[in-house]
Design a protein around this motif. Structure first.
Motif, PDB file in Angstrom:
ATOM      1  N   LEU A  27       0.821  -1.215   0.000  1.00 20.89           N
ATOM      2  CA  LEU A  27       0.000   0.000   0.000  1.00 20.89           C
ATOM      3  C   LEU A  27       0.853   1.262   0.000  1.00 20.89           C
ATOM      4  CD1 LEU A  27      -3.118  -0.679   2.258  1.00 20.89           C
ATOM      5  CD2 LEU A  27      -3.000  -0.385  -0.213  1.00 20.89           C
ATOM      6  N   GLY A  55      -7.130   1.554   6.415  1.00 19.39           N
ATOM      7  CA  GLY A  55      -6.831   0.142   6.218  1.00 19.39           C
ATOM      8  C   GLY A  55      -6.925  -0.576   7.547  1.00 19.39           C
ATOM      9  N   SER A  57      -6.278  -3.993   9.878  1.00 19.97           N
ATOM     10  CA  SER A  57      -5.418  -5.170   9.950  1.00 19.97           C
ATOM     11  C   SER A  57      -5.562  -5.853  11.304  1.00 19.97           C
ATOM     12  CB  SER A  57      -3.955  -4.765   9.743  1.00 19.97           C
ATOM     13  OG  SER A  57      -3.087  -5.850  10.000  1.00 19.97           O
ATOM     14  N   ILE A  63      -3.346  -6.113   5.650  1.00 23.50           N
ATOM     15  CA  ILE A  63      -4.609  -5.374   5.694  1.00 23.50           C
ATOM     16  C   ILE A  63      -5.709  -6.188   5.024  1.00 23.50           C
ATOM     17  CG2 ILE A  63      -5.789  -3.311   4.819  1.00 23.50           C
ATOM     18  CD1 ILE A  63      -3.104  -1.849   5.233  1.00 23.50           C
ATOM     19  N   LEU A  66     -10.201  -2.203   3.142  1.00 22.86           N
ATOM     20  CA  LEU A  66      -9.948  -0.778   2.942  1.00 22.86           C
ATOM     21  C   LEU A  66     -11.262  -0.024   3.051  1.00 22.86           C
ATOM     22  CD1 LEU A  66      -7.569  -0.909  -0.156  1.00 22.86           C
ATOM     23  CD2 LEU A  66      -6.914  -0.413   2.207  1.00 22.86           C
TER      24      LEU A  66
END
Length: 302
Positions: A27, A55, A57, A63, A66
Motif C-alpha cells: 500500500l 486500512g 489489519s 490489511i 480498505l
C-alpha cells in the motif's frame, strides 16, 4: 489522486493489481507512506488523512479491508478528510452504480439492509444512513452470507415418530398443548424459535419484519405437521391461553394472533388427556366451555 478499480478480473489501486490481505509495504507503493497507525485491542488501523482512506489489519502487517471515508466519523482513527479519489465498479463510478443497480446488491450479514456489490472474490460494502447518504465504502474479500449457516440441516425437519402419536381434531387445541409441552415443560424439542426458523428455512426468505403481523404460513404448517407422542398426554394437567403465549408469538410475532387464527372450536381432543383438570381460555368458541364442563374439566375465560 487515488483511483480504485473493481472489475471482473481484479482490484487495482492506482493501476497496481492487489489481492487481500494486502501488506502495508504494497500500500505504501500504491498510495504513499504518509499515514498514521492506531493500535486497538482487536486490530490496527492505518489512516491516510489526506486521502480519506483507512486500512484495517488484525495482525498489524496485513490489511484485510480498505475503507473509503465519504463522510468521516470523529473517532481517533477516522480520517481528517473525505475520500478525495475516484472509485469505479464495472467501469462505472461506484456510488452511481450502487444507486442504479439495486438488484445486484448482496447482504453480507444478517440485518444488512444496505448491502454490497460483489465481483468474483472482491466486494464493496456500503454504510448508508437513514437518509440514504453513503458514509463509507468498505472493500474486502467477498464472503457470501449464508443465513442458515450454523443451524443443523435437520433442526426443523418434521420426522415421523417411532411411537404412537396423538391425533388432533382441533388445531387451536393442539396449539395450547404445544405451549404446555414445548415452552412450559420443555418436553417437546426443538423449542421452536421463529427467528431461527426463518434463517433455517431455504425455500424462500421469510421476512419477519414484513410478515410478522399475520400468521406466517410455513410456521402454521410446521405446527400442524408436528407430531406429539401419546406418552406425553398424561403430563397435561391444565392449559392456559393468553395472547402473549410463546406459541402465538412464534406464529405471529407482532400480533399474537386473533380469534379467527387460533380459536378452539371443539374440546373433543381433551378426551385424550386424562389428567387435564382446568382450561383458561381466550381463543375459544362459546360451545367449547360447555364441552369442557361436561367432561368434568373446569373452564374459564381469561
Amino acid at each position: 489522486m487515488t483511483t480504485i478499480y473493481l472489475s471482473s478480473t481484479d482490484l487495482k489501486i492506482n493501476s497496481v493489481s492487489i489481492e487481500f490481505p494486502i501488506s502495508i509495504n504494497t500500500l505504501k507503493k500504491c498510495l504513499d507512506d504518509n499515514y498514521r497507525t492506531i493500535k486497538g485491542k482487536s486490530n490496527t488501523v492505518f489512516t491516510w488523512d489526506e486521502l480519506g482512506l483507512l486500512g484495517y489489519s488484525k495482525n498489524g502487517e496485513l490489511i484485510e479491508s480498505l475503507s473509503l471515508e465519504l463522510e468521516p466519523e470523529t473517532y481517533d482513527f477516522s480520517s481528517k478528510n473525505k475520500f478525495s479519489g475516484k472509485c469505479y465498479f464495472n467501469d462505472q463510478e461506484i456510488t452511481n452504480y450502487y444507486k442504479t443497480h439495486k438488484e445486484e446488491r448482496v447482504a453480507l450479514f444478517k440485518g444488512d439492509d444496505s448491502g454490497a456489490l460483489a465481483l468474483n472474490d472482491i466486494c464493496a460494502w456500503f454504510n448508508v444512513d437513514e437518509e440514504e447518504t453513503i458514509k463509507t465504502i468498505e472493500i474486502s474479500t467477498y464472503k457470501p452470507y449464508v443465513r442458515w449457516q450454523g443451524i443443523p440441516d435437520d433442526k426443523y425437519s418434521i420426522k415421523p415418530l417411532e411411537e404412537e402419536e396423538i391425533t388432533f381434531v382441533d388445531f387451536g387445541f393442539k396449539l395450547s398443548i404445544i405451549e404446555e409441552l414445548m415452552y412450559m415443560k420443555g418436553l417437546l424439542e426443538p423449542k421452536f424459535d421463529i427467528y431461527e426458523f426463518a434463517d433455517w428455512y431455504r425455500d424462500r426468505k421469510i421476512d419477519i419484519d414484513e410478515e410478522g403481523y399475520e400468521p406466517i404460513a410455513e410456521v402454521v404448517q410446521y405446527f400442524k405437521d408436528l407430531p406429539i407422542p401419546k406418552r406425553l398426554a398424561t403430563k397435561i394437567t391444565d392449559i392456559y391461553q393468553d395472547g402473549g403465549n410463546d406459541i402465538y408469538m412464534n406464529l405471529s410475532p407482532f400480533s399474537g394472533g386473533g380469534e379467527d387464527d387460533w380459536d378452539m372450536e371443539t374440546a373433543v381432543d381433551a378426551k385424550q388427556f386424562p389428567n387435564l383438570k382446568k382450561a383458561t381460555l381466550c381463543y375459544a368458541k362459546d360451545c367449547v366451555y360447555d364441552e369442557f364442563e361436561k367432561m368434568g374439566i373446569e373452564a374459564e375465560s381469561l
